[in-house]
Design a protein around this motif. Structure first.
Motif, PDB file in Angstrom:
ATOM      1  N   ASP A   4       0.868  -1.182   0.000  1.00  0.00           N
ATOM      2  CA  ASP A   4       0.000   0.000   0.000  1.00  0.00           C
ATOM      3  C   ASP A   4       0.903   1.230   0.000  1.00  0.00           C
ATOM      4  OD1 ASP A   4      -1.767   2.061   0.409  1.00  0.00           O
ATOM      5  OD2 ASP A   4      -2.952   1.016   1.930  1.00  0.00           O
ATOM      6  N   TYR A   5       1.304   1.664  -1.192  1.00  0.00           N
ATOM      7  CA  TYR A   5       2.278   2.744  -1.287  1.00  0.00           C
ATOM      8  C   TYR A   5       1.760   4.042  -0.675  1.00  0.00           C
ATOM      9  CZ  TYR A   5       4.910  -0.282  -4.434  1.00  0.00           C
ATOM     10  OH  TYR A   5       5.624  -1.317  -4.957  1.00  0.00           O
ATOM     11  N   ASN A   7      -0.198   4.521   1.934  1.00  0.00           N
ATOM     12  CA  ASN A   7      -0.020   4.524   3.388  1.00  0.00           C
ATOM     13  C   ASN A   7       1.454   4.490   3.783  1.00  0.00           C
ATOM     14  OD1 ASN A   7      -2.635   4.764   4.392  1.00  0.00           O
ATOM     15  ND2 ASN A   7      -3.046   2.570   4.168  1.00  0.00           N
ATOM     16  N   LEU A   8       2.237   3.721   3.010  1.00  0.00           N
ATOM     17  CA  LEU A   8       3.661   3.634   3.341  1.00  0.00           C
ATOM     18  C   LEU A   8       4.356   4.989   3.230  1.00  0.00           C
ATOM     19  CD1 LEU A   8       4.775   0.255   1.720  1.00  0.00           C
ATOM     20  CD2 LEU A   8       4.862   0.846   4.141  1.00  0.00           C
ATOM     21  N   ARG A   9       3.884   5.833   2.335  1.00  0.00           N
ATOM     22  CA  ARG A   9       4.499   7.159   2.177  1.00  0.00           C
ATOM     23  C   ARG A   9       4.353   8.007   3.420  1.00  0.00           C
ATOM     24  NH1 ARG A   9       2.936  10.411  -2.997  1.00  0.00           N
ATOM     25  NH2 ARG A   9       4.500  11.768  -2.033  1.00  0.00           N
ATOM     26  N   GLN A  10       3.363   7.689   4.251  1.00  0.00           N
ATOM     27  CA  GLN A  10       3.193   8.462   5.492  1.00  0.00           C
ATOM     28  C   GLN A  10       4.267   8.121   6.520  1.00  0.00           C
ATOM     29  OE1 GLN A  10      -0.878   8.440   7.047  1.00  0.00           O
ATOM     30  NE2 GLN A  10      -1.551   7.482   5.125  1.00  0.00           N
ATOM     31  N   LEU A  11       4.944   6.991   6.320  1.00  0.00           N
ATOM     32  CA  LEU A  11       5.934   6.535   7.288  1.00  0.00           C
ATOM     33  C   LEU A  11       7.341   6.771   6.760  1.00  0.00           C
ATOM     34  CD1 LEU A  11       6.648   5.011   9.926  1.00  0.00           C
ATOM     35  CD2 LEU A  11       6.527   2.892   8.610  1.00  0.00           C
ATOM     36  N   ASP A  12       8.075   7.628   7.435  1.00  0.00           N
ATOM     37  CA  ASP A  12       9.495   7.803   7.149  1.00  0.00           C
ATOM     38  C   ASP A  12      10.202   6.551   7.652  1.00  0.00           C
ATOM     39  OD1 ASP A  12      12.158   8.424   7.046  1.00  0.00           O
ATOM     40  OD2 ASP A  12      11.977  10.353   8.071  1.00  0.00           O
TER      41      ASP A  12
END
Length: 305
Positions: A4-5, A7-12
């Motif tokens: 899930d790109y 959502n993953l972008r929200q996580l550094d």
């Protein structure tokens, strides 16, 4: 599992390292010291983690002590595994010990190259890499690049190719041609008249009776008689030893055969352009330690010739 790109972008992903240290230390101050961060930067990172994971991560249980939450404890093993996988994949280079590693390399080349450098490579393998195996593949020259792309072969050694941008190449040596006849032949040099008067053996990978020499002869209104055409370099010395034919062969191979098989080498009666022997591989193997080792063995075999 599909990524899930969004959502993953929200996580550094750097926060995973922070999370692992916070769980291990249960202290913002000590975690900051281990990562050489300021305490305020670590506090800010913890605030971001709490928002992303919807969990406090650390909770205060006394004026001087904090405790890891049950959720953080639960995911700690998975977080450590993710960091371990990232380190192994991106930061730790593959190691290759030729003395103990079992590996099967596939090289595409012709019998001339195999006969010229194969002995040197093989003798080193038997001493330094007893579990390494090399498979010589008889891939046609116009199929080599496709075979490299499909990972059917690891390395090509031969005359230079019109490679693609994703293929790497290293020149190994320059080769020249010599005329080869049996040693009983009285000639000490071969004139053009002598050359065209003889019967010829031709190495042709195109299944025909025409080589580069025939084009050069045609320019001088001359022609030769090719009575035997073969795709195999190494059969030619045996044929020459029993006949009065002449053949044009790569000098390094001819020199190795001359003494053992009673052959004489003479300069060609015209200028014949030689060729460069190179090795070509796909870029996927450029930084692989085992493939680097293989290419080093080939290069060292050339130096020993």
């Amino acid at each position: 599992m599909t990524l899930d790109y969004a959502n993953l972008r929200q996580l550094d992903l750097n926060l995973l390292l922070v999370l692992d240290i916070l769980i291990a230390e249960a202290s913002v101050t000590q975690a900051a010291e281990r990562l050489h961060m300021s305490q305020s930067a670590m506090s800010h990172a913890l605030k971001r983690l709490r928002k992303v994971l919807n969990d406090p991560i650390l909770i205060r249980v006394s004026q001087r002590q904090m405790e890891v939450t049950p959720y953080a404890r639960e995911i700690s093993g998975q977080v450590r595994q993710v960091l371990t996988d990232i380190q192994a994949t991106l930061l730790v280079k593959e190691t290759f010990d030729p003395a103990t590693t079992k590996v099967d390399f596939r090289m595409a080349t012709n019998d001339y190259v195999e006969a010229t450098i194969g002995g040197q490579v093989l003798s080193k393998l038997m001493v330094d890499a007893p579990q390494v195996q090399i498979r010589i593949c008889s891939t046609k020259k116009d199929e080599v690049l496709a075979a490299l792309d499909a990972n059917r072969i690891d390395l090509f050694i031969g005359a230079e190719l019109d490679r693609k941008p994703w293929h790497d190449q290293q020149a190994l040596y320059e080769e020249e041609f010599v005329c080869v006849v049996r040693s009983e032949n009285p000639l000490t040099e071969m004139s053009l008249t002598d050359y065209v008067a003889r019967s010829h053996i031709l190495v042709s990978l195109r299944d025909d009776f025409l080589g580069i020499v025939d084009r050069r002869l045609a320019e001088q209104q001359q022609a030769r008689s090719v009575i035997w055409s073969t795709p195999h370099f190494m059969s030619v010395p045996f044929l020459l030893a029993r006949t009065d034919c002449v053949a044009l062969l790569p000098k390094r191979m001819a020199e190795q055969c001359a003494k053992a098989m009673g052959l004489k080498l003479l300069p060609p009666p015209m200028d014949i352009t030689g060729f460069t022997v190179s090795m070509v591989w796909h870029q996927r193997h450029t930084h692989s330690s085992q493939h680097q080792w293989l290419r080093e063995q080939v290069a060292q075999a050339i130096q020993a010739l």
